[in-house]
Design a protein around this motif. Structure first.
Motif, PDB file in Angstrom:
ATOM      1  N   UNK A   1       3.772  48.715  19.178  1.00 14.20           N
ATOM      2  CA  UNK A   1       4.755  47.703  19.611  1.00 14.20           C
ATOM      3  C   UNK A   1       4.048  46.446  20.126  1.00 14.20           C
ATOM      4  N   UNK A   2       2.910  46.627  20.769  1.00 12.36           N
ATOM      5  CA  UNK A   2       2.219  45.477  21.362  1.00 12.36           C
ATOM      6  C   UNK A   2       1.605  44.558  20.307  1.00 12.36           C
ATOM      7  N   UNK A   3       1.409  45.070  19.087  1.00 13.31           N
ATOM      8  CA  UNK A   3       0.797  44.235  18.042  1.00 13.31           C
ATOM      9  C   UNK A   3       1.800  43.847  16.960  1.00 13.31           C
ATOM     10  N   UNK A   4       3.100  44.034  17.217  1.00 10.49           N
ATOM     11  CA  UNK A   4       4.104  43.483  16.313  1.00 10.49           C
ATOM     12  C   UNK A   4       4.920  44.466  15.507  1.00 10.49           C
ATOM     13  N   UNK A   5       4.710  45.764  15.683  1.00 13.21           N
ATOM     14  CA  UNK A   5       5.533  46.754  14.987  1.00 13.21           C
ATOM     15  C   UNK A   5       6.885  46.907  15.692  1.00 13.21           C
ATOM     16  N   UNK A   6       7.903  47.260  14.916  1.00 12.48           N
ATOM     17  CA  UNK A   6       9.234  47.543  15.450  1.00 12.48           C
ATOM     18  C   UNK A   6       9.623  48.976  15.081  1.00 12.48           C
ATOM     19  N   UNK A   7      10.326  49.633  15.985  1.00 11.67           N
ATOM     20  CA  UNK A   7      10.772  50.998  15.713  1.00 11.67           C
ATOM     21  C   UNK A   7      11.874  50.985  14.661  1.00 11.67           C
ATOM     22  N   UNK A   8      11.690  51.771  13.595  1.00 13.03           N
ATOM     23  CA  UNK A   8      12.717  51.862  12.553  1.00 13.03           C
ATOM     24  C   UNK A   8      13.390  53.232  12.547  1.00 13.03           C
ATOM     25  N   UNK A   9      12.737  54.221  13.126  1.00 11.29           N
ATOM     26  CA  UNK A   9      13.375  55.521  13.287  1.00 11.29           C
ATOM     27  C   UNK A   9      12.949  56.106  14.630  1.00 11.29           C
ATOM     28  N   UNK A  10      13.804  56.011  15.633  1.00 15.96           N
ATOM     29  CA  UNK A  10      13.441  56.485  16.970  1.00 15.96           C
ATOM     30  C   UNK A  10      13.281  58.007  16.997  1.00 15.96           C
ATOM     31  N   UNK A  11      12.482  58.457  17.952  1.00 16.23           N
ATOM     32  CA  UNK A  11      12.308  59.893  18.186  1.00 16.23           C
ATOM     33  C   UNK A  11      11.707  60.044  19.577  1.00 16.23           C
ATOM     34  N   UNK A  12      12.017  61.152  20.240  1.00 13.91           N
ATOM     35  CA  UNK A  12      11.528  61.356  21.602  1.00 13.91           C
ATOM     36  C   UNK A  12      10.006  61.422  21.672  1.00 13.91           C
ATOM     37  N   UNK A  13       9.385  61.911  20.609  1.00 13.96           N
ATOM     38  CA  UNK A  13       7.929  62.066  20.642  1.00 13.96           C
ATOM     39  C   UNK A  13       7.205  61.255  19.581  1.00 13.96           C
ATOM     40  N   UNK A  14       7.732  61.201  18.356  1.00 15.31           N
ATOM     41  CA  UNK A  14       7.011  60.577  17.252  1.00 15.31           C
ATOM     42  C   UNK A  14       7.892  59.587  16.491  1.00 15.31           C
ATOM     43  N   UNK A  15       8.182  58.430  17.090  1.00 13.56           N
ATOM     44  CA  UNK A  15       8.963  57.428  16.366  1.00 13.56           C
ATOM     45  C   UNK A  15       8.163  56.871  15.183  1.00 13.56           C
ATOM     46  N   UNK A  16       8.904  56.408  14.178  1.00 11.17           N
ATOM     47  CA  UNK A  16       8.259  55.700  13.062  1.00 11.17           C
ATOM     48  C   UNK A  16       8.462  54.211  13.285  1.00 11.17           C
TER      49      UNK A  16
END
Length: 225
Positions: free
Chosen positions: A172-187
């Motif tokens: 997230x700090x380098x420009x990625x956005x969450x496209x599939x949330x998850x409690x442990x392993x979001x994509x």
């Protein structure tokens, strides 16, 4: 004193400069059963070399290393998901068909905090943009504090997950956005088609990188250890 930073592609020669714990790790390169088997047989380094050789031959550049004053300081690995058997084991898979998967990213602790992780990701973004790739995706690992109350539901993290899955906060700090949330392993995803600011950021970062390099570093690149 000028500090030199040098960003290079992963090759079978520079593979030897990966940190020791990563050189013998095939968490991403093999499926879980095969990775276990390779570790027990002591074949992990050979398996990683075979993976790199095949991916370089069939697809092209699949990693970058960064050197600081000729010392290996960090690296990233990336490839299409078809070359990453572990990718299908995540609850937020599959990776989008237009994306390359950023698998591993690591900065040696002695060099942490100097922006090398961002520089590595920017180098990947530039490389993939030139090759016509539309996006980069990654599986991130949420901080332990954020998932502590869900351990009973999802099970404890494996050592490989702790070591080899990059914290989601870094992406997230380098420009990625969450496209599939998850409690442990979001994509997470970086869309190279619309992240136009990345192109200028990458160019500026690399211009700065090259400008900081000593002439002798350009003329005499480090030899493999």
């Amino acid at each position: 004193m000028t500090v030199s930073r040098r960003l290079v592609n992963l090759t079978l020669d520079t593979l030897e400069d990966l940190p020791g714990r990563c050189r013998g790790c095939v968490f991403w390169e093999l499926d879980p059963v095969a990775a276990d088997r390779a570790a027990r047989a002591g074949d992990a380094e050979l398996s990683k070399e075979a993976w790199a050789s095949q991916t370089l031959l069939e697809w092209g550049s699949c990693g970058k290393l960064i050197y600081v004053d000729e010392a290996p300081a960090g690296y990233v690995l990336f490839a299409p998901p078809a070359y990453v058997p572990r990718s299908v084991a995540f609850p937020t898979s599959p990776v989008s068909p237009d994306a390359v998967l950023l698998m591993a990213a690591y900065v040696v602790p002695d060099f942490a905090g100097g922006g090398l992780g961002r520089m590595l990701v920017q180098g990947v973004a530039r490389d993939l943009t030139r090759r016509g790739i539309k996006a980069i995706e990654a599986f991130g690992r949420e901080r332990p504090a954020a998932v502590a109350d869900r351990t009973a539901e999802h099970g404890a993290e494996s050592p490989g997950e702790r070591r080899c899955v990059v914290p989601a906060d870094f992406f997230r700090s380098v420009g990625f956005k969450t496209v599939r949330p998850h409690a442990r392993f979001p994509r997470l995803r970086m869309d190279l088609r619309t992240a136009l600011s990345w192109k200028s950021d990458v160019e500026a970062a690399l211009d700065k990188l090259l400008g900081s390099m000593r002439p002798e570093a350009l003329l005499h690149p480090a030899l493999p250890h």
